[in-house]
Design a protein around this motif. Sequence first.
Motif, PDB file in Angstrom:
ATOM      1  N   SER A  14      -3.806  -5.134   2.694  1.00 35.50           N
ATOM      2  CA  SER A  14      -2.978  -4.285   1.827  1.00 35.50           C
ATOM      3  C   SER A  14      -3.758  -3.908   0.566  1.00 35.50           C
ATOM      4  CB  SER A  14      -1.637  -4.952   1.502  1.00 35.50           C
ATOM      5  OG  SER A  14      -1.780  -5.878   0.459  1.00 35.50           O
ATOM      6  N   LEU A  33      -6.174  -1.203   1.606  1.00 35.05           N
ATOM      7  CA  LEU A  33      -5.448   0.045   1.869  1.00 35.05           C
ATOM      8  C   LEU A  33      -5.016   0.714   0.573  1.00 35.05           C
ATOM      9  CD1 LEU A  33      -2.757  -0.246   4.657  1.00 35.05           C
ATOM     10  CD2 LEU A  33      -4.557   1.456   4.424  1.00 35.05           C
ATOM     11  N   ARG A  34      -4.663  -0.090  -0.391  1.00 33.44           N
ATOM     12  CA  ARG A  34      -4.238   0.458  -1.675  1.00 33.44           C
ATOM     13  C   ARG A  34      -5.397   1.252  -2.279  1.00 33.44           C
ATOM     14  NH1 ARG A  34      -2.155  -4.126  -5.329  1.00 33.44           N
ATOM     15  NH2 ARG A  34      -1.176  -4.660  -3.362  1.00 33.44           N
ATOM     16  N   ALA A  47       0.811  -1.210   0.000  1.00 34.28           N
ATOM     17  CA  ALA A  47       0.000   0.000   0.000  1.00 34.28           C
ATOM     18  C   ALA A  47       0.848   1.266   0.000  1.00 34.28           C
ATOM     19  CB  ALA A  47      -0.938  -0.012   1.210  1.00 34.28           C
TER      20      ALA A  47
END
Length: 452
Positions: free
Chosen positions: A444, A447-448, A105
Amino acid sequence: MFTDADDANATSVRAWRDRPAGHQPDWPDAGDLEATVAYLRTLPPLVFAGEADRLQREMAAASRGEAFVLMGGDCAESFEEATASHIRAKIRTILQMAVILTYGASVPVVKIGRMAGQYSKPRSAPTETRDGTTLPSYFGDAVNGHEFSRPSRTPDPRRLVEAYQRSAATLNLIRAFTTGGFADLDKVHEWNKGFMANPAYARYETVATEIDRAMRFMLAAGVNHESLRTVDLYASHEALILPYEEALTRVDSRTGQPYDCSAHFLWIGERTRDVDGAHVELLSRVRNPIGVKLGPSARPADVLALVDRLNPEGTPGRLTLIARMGASTVQERLPALVEAVRDDGRPVTWVTDPMHGNTISASNGMKTRRLADILAEIRGFFSVHESLGTKPGGIHVELTGDDVTEVLGGSEEIVEDTLPARYETLVDPRLNHQQSLEMAFLVSEMLRDVHL
Ligand code: TRP
Ligand code: MN
């Protein structure tokens, strides 16, 4: 440096004693307890104020979406498992999760162990009855023993001293591992273990190979910064046993402010978050970054009252709210709380605890959780923040670095029949090593999306 001055600040830390304190063990001898507190007061602090301040600045970044908090460790640590190999495995799991999140991320990860002091537990009932015998419940190794016998279950203040010593030894090892080479980013491959047939390990291997290339690129380009080789791994636990937390609270001579030096970060549990209670009182007096767990019964007014008591001035990074709603209720219960805090304007760091609202009994009676529910709660948490324009600040999970079989699901699927194979937790079921990595990959990806 800390002074032992019995000044106004030091005295204020005793104010909790005038408030109702829930979930305190029934110590057999008040004099023994006070003697232990007096002794603990003479021992050095485990962490120092400057570290707690630094963590507070990092938590503030997470509240703004500029960092992401990863808190993880056992439900309850035990003295017996405070060994080098268990501690190393837990640190390795946290580091691998952190690498996945940081790389996936491109956001700094604030790493906090639920470690080096997580030795006490609130219990739903103060006593437990087996075959007609009633004894005190197990309150964690800082209080009594897990074994069901009268000598073991009787609260013993000497255990508080052992909790301090075990915490000190654990922190010492954490500091050695995180600054002495183990956490070096050129070790990313070495942390991986197990069969590459496991999808989580295989996927990790791909990330590690990419990081290796990036490291070689940076070294070739002349970048060789210390931060590539070390991490800050902070310590946290539930501030439950108040005489212990009071004894470890010290006035920092630089600022004249009291800090609870038993850990960098302390939290108040869902069962002890009464705004007029002793736990809130004690943590209102210390300068550490702190958290409060919020279950599905929390109302917006309760949360605003907690903000008033614990962060009246709205210091960024001071207060973290850890929501543990359950996968099926997070979308329904969390929005009103997030909205109320957003409209109030004082910053908080929102963290999801996707474990405690998702505990179930397997058909054999074992306490477990489904990985699918845990991941669903995290997804719900992200989606609530997305729709309200607020920031998902982090996750708080119960995990171990070992290959236990306590949580159902995962790509090496654990089913009800395989739960007993390695069910080792003293209290709540924890994610095992590969389930932890699997979760990190999913987070992740979420979050990205937040950061694109
Ligand atoms: N110090 C950086 C950080 O903590 C980079 C880093 C070094 C790192 N070793 C690491 C990140 C291990 C994750 C895991 O983010
Ligand atoms: Mn737990």
